[in-house]
Design an enzyme around this catalytic site. Structure first.
Site, PDB file in Angstrom:
ATOM      1  N   ASP A  93     -22.425   0.891  70.709  1.00 29.86           N
ATOM      2  CA  ASP A  93     -22.618   2.321  70.461  1.00 29.86           C
ATOM      3  C   ASP A  93     -21.395   2.826  69.699  1.00 29.86           C
ATOM      4  O   ASP A  93     -20.283   2.835  70.245  1.00 29.86           O
ATOM      5  CB  ASP A  93     -22.763   3.082  71.775  1.00 29.86           C
ATOM      6  CG  ASP A  93     -24.053   2.756  72.525  1.00 29.86           C
ATOM      7  OD1 ASP A  93     -24.598   1.648  72.316  1.00 29.86           O
ATOM      8  OD2 ASP A  93     -24.502   3.593  73.324  1.00 29.86           O
ATOM      9  N   LYS A 156     -28.038   8.217  68.483  1.00 30.35           N
ATOM     10  CA  LYS A 156     -27.674   8.619  69.851  1.00 30.35           C
ATOM     11  C   LYS A 156     -27.110  10.030  69.829  1.00 30.35           C
ATOM     12  O   LYS A 156     -26.323  10.379  68.949  1.00 30.35           O
ATOM     13  CB  LYS A 156     -26.661   7.627  70.418  1.00 30.35           C
ATOM     14  CG  LYS A 156     -26.168   7.943  71.824  1.00 30.35           C
ATOM     15  CD  LYS A 156     -25.190   6.857  72.290  1.00 30.35           C
ATOM     16  CE  LYS A 156     -24.517   7.234  73.608  1.00 30.35           C
ATOM     17  NZ  LYS A 156     -23.545   6.189  74.027  1.00 30.35           N
ATOM     18  N   LYS A 186     -31.581   7.608  71.431  1.00 25.55           N
ATOM     19  CA  LYS A 186     -30.917   7.520  72.730  1.00 25.55           C
ATOM     20  C   LYS A 186     -30.358   8.882  73.114  1.00 25.55           C
ATOM     21  O   LYS A 186     -29.562   9.470  72.382  1.00 25.55           O
ATOM     22  CB  LYS A 186     -29.799   6.478  72.702  1.00 25.55           C
ATOM     23  CG  LYS A 186     -29.051   6.366  74.038  1.00 25.55           C
ATOM     24  CD  LYS A 186     -28.035   5.235  74.019  1.00 25.55           C
ATOM     25  CE  LYS A 186     -27.173   5.258  75.285  1.00 25.55           C
ATOM     26  NZ  LYS A 186     -26.183   4.156  75.294  1.00 25.55           N
TER      27      LYS A 186
END
EC number: 4.1.2.4
Length: 222
Positions: A93, A156, A186
């Site tokens: 991430d 995300k 996400k």
């Protein structure tokens, strides 16, 4: 929408990213992750090499790069990501340069994303953090389109560390509408209950980042 407990567990990225995390706390966290049956754990980059037990249990291991501020050069983030993969991570991430996201500068976003994607090619899963609480809907759409063009796997919402806040259902809807299934979405930051998680999935999230996996799954309907 009806979601089973086991399906939700597989959607969760169960997260332990505090700077004070000890090895013994990580070991207890991994035991908890195995017991809960989560799909993924997300741990500090320096601790990825301590996650063999989780990997042996079939849990995906994620970590972070450029975290939490995103203010390191793309090549440094790329090196972080490469090291994480060498240590055993299958997902990373990455915090984008939030100022560039905020400005909606597609070319600079592409340069950063491509540099990191080239450092860790597929099948490594790359998720890029936009920090949606501080950027406009238009900027979110620009960033999602850049992620699609550069071969990212997920957009995300948030680090969960920004004082402006974490994920919102509205931001996830904007991201999902822009993506149209071309990258995963996400939601992370402030997801604490079963009802929260279901609301984000209904809005278009395909992963949920949370440090509250136990509380979420305890809320699953019988």
């Amino acid at each position: 929408m009806t979601i089973s407990r086991s399906t939700m567990a597989q959607i969760l990225d169960y997260t332990l990213l505090g700077p004070e995390v000890t090895n013994s706390e990580l070991a207890a966290f991994i035991d908890s992750a195995i017991e809960l049956g989560v799909g993924t754990i997300c741990v500090p980059n320096s601790m990825v090499n301590l996650t063999a037990k989780a990997q042996e249990a079939g849990i995906r291991v994620a970590t972070v790069a450029g975290f939490p501020h995103g203010k390191t050069p793309a090549l440094v983030k790329a090196a972080e990501a490469r090291l994480a993969v060498q240590s055993g991570a299958s997902e990373v991430d990455v915090v984008l340069d939030i100022a560039v996201v905020k400005e909606g500068d597609a070319n600079r976003l592409l340069q950063e994303i491509v540099a990191i994607r080239e450092a860790v090619p597929s099948p490594v899963v790359l998720k890029f953090i936009l920090e949606t609480a501080v950027v406009s809907d238009e900027a979110i759409v620009t960033a999602v389109n850049a992620l699609i063009a550069a071969g990212a796997d997920f957009a995300k919402t948030s680090t969960g560390f920004h004082p402006a806040g974490g994920a919102t259902v509205e931001a996830v809807r904007v991201m999902a509408s822009a993506s149209r299934g071309r990258v995963g979405i996400k939601a992370a930051g402030g997801v604490k209950t079963w009802e929260d998680a279901v609301a984000f999935v209904e809005a278009g999230a395909t992963r949920i980042g949370t440090s509250n996996a136990g509380a979420i799954l305890e809320g699953a309907p019988e």
